[in-house]
Design an enzyme around this catalytic site. Structure first.
Site, PDB file in Angstrom:
ATOM      1  N   GLY A  10       0.803  -1.226   0.000  1.00  0.00           N
ATOM      2  CA  GLY A  10       0.000   0.000   0.000  1.00  0.00           C
ATOM      3  C   GLY A  10       0.832   1.270   0.000  1.00  0.00           C
ATOM      4  N   ALA A  11       2.112   1.154  -0.320  1.00  0.00           N
ATOM      5  CA  ALA A  11       2.988   2.331  -0.306  1.00  0.00           C
ATOM      6  C   ALA A  11       3.209   2.901  -1.707  1.00  0.00           C
ATOM      7  CB  ALA A  11       4.323   1.975   0.332  1.00  0.00           C
ATOM      8  N   GLY A  12       2.533   2.320  -2.699  1.00  0.00           N
ATOM      9  CA  GLY A  12       2.691   2.816  -4.063  1.00  0.00           C
ATOM     10  C   GLY A  12       3.927   2.272  -4.745  1.00  0.00           C
ATOM     11  N   SER A  19       3.441  -3.527  -4.964  1.00  0.00           N
ATOM     12  CA  SER A  19       3.604  -4.892  -4.476  1.00  0.00           C
ATOM     13  C   SER A  19       2.630  -5.814  -5.208  1.00  0.00           C
ATOM     14  CB  SER A  19       3.370  -4.955  -2.965  1.00  0.00           C
ATOM     15  OG  SER A  19       2.130  -4.384  -2.629  1.00  0.00           O
ATOM     16  N   GLU A  41      -4.867  -7.925 -13.042  1.00  0.00           N
ATOM     17  CA  GLU A  41      -5.216  -6.770 -12.198  1.00  0.00           C
ATOM     18  C   GLU A  41      -6.563  -6.183 -12.651  1.00  0.00           C
ATOM     19  OE1 GLU A  41      -2.711  -5.355  -9.927  1.00  0.00           O
ATOM     20  OE2 GLU A  41      -3.959  -3.667  -9.276  1.00  0.00           O
ATOM     21  N   ASP A  69       3.680  -0.871 -14.105  1.00  0.00           N
ATOM     22  CA  ASP A  69       4.128  -1.554 -12.888  1.00  0.00           C
ATOM     23  C   ASP A  69       4.624  -2.962 -13.184  1.00  0.00           C
ATOM     24  OD1 ASP A  69       3.076   0.755 -11.872  1.00  0.00           O
ATOM     25  OD2 ASP A  69       1.323  -0.186 -10.950  1.00  0.00           O
TER      26      ASP A  69
HETATM   27  C1  GLA Z   1      -0.572   3.032 -10.904  1.00  0.00           C
HETATM   28  C2  GLA Z   1      -0.908   2.158 -12.111  1.00  0.00           C
HETATM   29  C3  GLA Z   1       0.072   2.402 -13.250  1.00  0.00           C
HETATM   30  C4  GLA Z   1       0.211   3.896 -13.562  1.00  0.00           C
HETATM   31  C5  GLA Z   1       0.425   4.693 -12.281  1.00  0.00           C
HETATM   32  C6  GLA Z   1       0.387   6.174 -12.522  1.00  0.00           C
HETATM   33  O1  GLA Z   1       0.652   2.642 -10.357  1.00  0.00           O
HETATM   34  O2  GLA Z   1      -0.905   0.808 -11.767  1.00  0.00           O
HETATM   35  O3  GLA Z   1      -0.322   1.692 -14.396  1.00  0.00           O
HETATM   36  O4  GLA Z   1      -0.893   4.359 -14.282  1.00  0.00           O
HETATM   37  O5  GLA Z   1      -0.529   4.393 -11.284  1.00  0.00           O
HETATM   38  O6  GLA Z   1       1.429   6.554 -13.350  1.00  0.00           O
END
Ligand code: GLA
Length: 392
Positions: free
Chosen positions: A127-129, A132, A165, A177
């Protein structure tokens, strides 16, 4: 290094506890990711500049003789059991969806699968961006591909992880990601064209600077619905432009003159969203040149411009992220700072002089906690390799 040793120790605990695994167990590491610049551009056919980091999800997996799937997630202290003929999304953002979603993709493509046992543990903060979730999906598809000798190429695995996803988590994410997690290369960032999926590894030479992530510890509960809304707003802008300029299929094809003419007059909000994306796609190109020239000061300024756009125009920041970006703004040791990833929580990414990191952390941590009522975590990260076999 220590973190990895600890992780493997955790694994041995899991192995003995569950008696699931043998010495032949396959262990896959799939890293989290950062992104230097190019945010919310991937699903607009633009470019991104991510890298895999030195923190990973570890998945230990072993085949079974039946069609059952037995899962254990160390970080959630949870297990889940199902069988190949009963794969369906679970409610309430269940962690198993990231694994089952991949199984569903393989089934859709008619790959022959058998049951398996899998346990995972992670040092990617959840959850930290740092994605994961993408790391789990990439670890799963990579592991099953290897275990059952399916012969799937890496880019197809990335696409399957993204579809997992979409269909099992419900976030209509772009490809960044998963691409970064699977394809990362130590000491490099990936300049990825999200339209053609052509990519280039760009050396990340930071000299005496380091990448520091500051984690708001705000869990992005708004994130998935707002993310999908932003995506729709971008599609709306494309539709408005395409009515006048046939052949336009994504914001990648749009320029600010088109927005001025076809979007701004009737739809100021849509214009604001789309304009950020159009500018961000251009900003990434400049940022990449600056990085290649070793001009980290200019790169940092572009990152700050990205933060301002994400906060004011794309409106995916939050009070805590803005507070962090604002706190370091006048600090000469911080060349750039911005929120990273989808938004509404998670981390800022900062380029910080190595000898100033301790002082920064010492001053910002208590100030953040006093102002926001939340703890602040920080991670000094380096880039790492993409999804790989640790054992097996
Ligand atoms: C999330 C999404 C990515 C991308 C970013 C924003 O991490 O999973 O696909 O869109 O936001 O850049």
């Amino acid at each position: 290094m220590l973190a990895i040793v600890q992780t493997m120790l955790d694994f041995h605990l899991i192995f003995s506890k569950n008696n699931w695994f043998s010495n032949e167990t396959l262990v896959i590491a799939s890293p989290g990711r950062i992104n230097i610049i190019g945010e919310h551009t991937d699903y607009n056919d633009g470019f991104v500049l991510p890298a895999a980091v030195d923190k990973a999800v570890y998945l230990a997996i072993a085949p079974r003789n039946d069609d059952e799937i037995h899962l254990y997630a160390h970080d959630f202290e949870g297990s889940y059991q199902t069988s190949l003929d009963a794969i369906a999304p679970l409610p309430d953002s269940h962690w198993a969806n990231y694994i089952l979603g991949v199984v569903a993709q393989l089934q859709k493509a008619d790959y022959p699968l058998k049951g398996f046992n899998a346990a995972m543990v992670s040092d990617v903060p959840i959850g930290a961006g740092l994605s994961s979730s993408a790391a789990v999906e990439c670890a799963t598809v990579f592991a099953l591909n290897h275990l059952y000798q399916l012969g799937i190429d890496k880019i197809t695995m990335v696409q399957m992880a993204q579809k997992a996803e979409h269909e099992f988590v419900g976030v209509m994410c772009g490809i960044m990601d998963m691409f970064a997690s699977m394809m990362g290369k130590k000491d490099h960032v990936i300049k990825l064209d999200c339209r053609s999926l052509a990519y280039e590894y760009v050396p990340l030479n930071l000299g005496n600077y380091k990448l520091v992530l500051l984690n708001t510890n705000v869990k992005h509960s708004l994130a998935s619905s707002a993310y999908n809304t932003r995506r729709q707003e971008c599609e709306k802008a494309v539709q408005l432009v395409a009515e006048e300029e046939p052949g336009i299929t994504a914001l990648r094809d749009v320029n600010t003159a088109m927005l001025d003419a076809y979007v701004k007059p009737a739809h100021p909000l849509i214009d604001k969203r789309a304009r950020f994306v159009v500018e961000e796609i251009a900003r990434l190109q400049t940022a990449c040149e600056k990085l290649q020239q070793g001009d980290l000061h200019s790169l940092g300024q572009l990152m700050t411009a990205t933060h301002n756009g994400l906060s004011r125009d794309y409106e995916v920041s939050c009070r805590e992220l803005d507070w962090l970006a604002d706190f370091v703004k006048e600090n000469p040791a911080v060349l750039g700072s911005r929120m990273m990833g989808g938004g509404f929580g998670g981390c800022t990414i900062n380029i910080v002089a190595q000898n100033a990191i301790d002082d920064l952390v010492a001053s910002i941590t208590p100030a953040y906690e006093a102002a926001n009522g939340l703890p602040l975590s920080h991670y000094v990260v380096t880039t790492g390799d993409g999804t790989n076999i640790v054992q097996g």
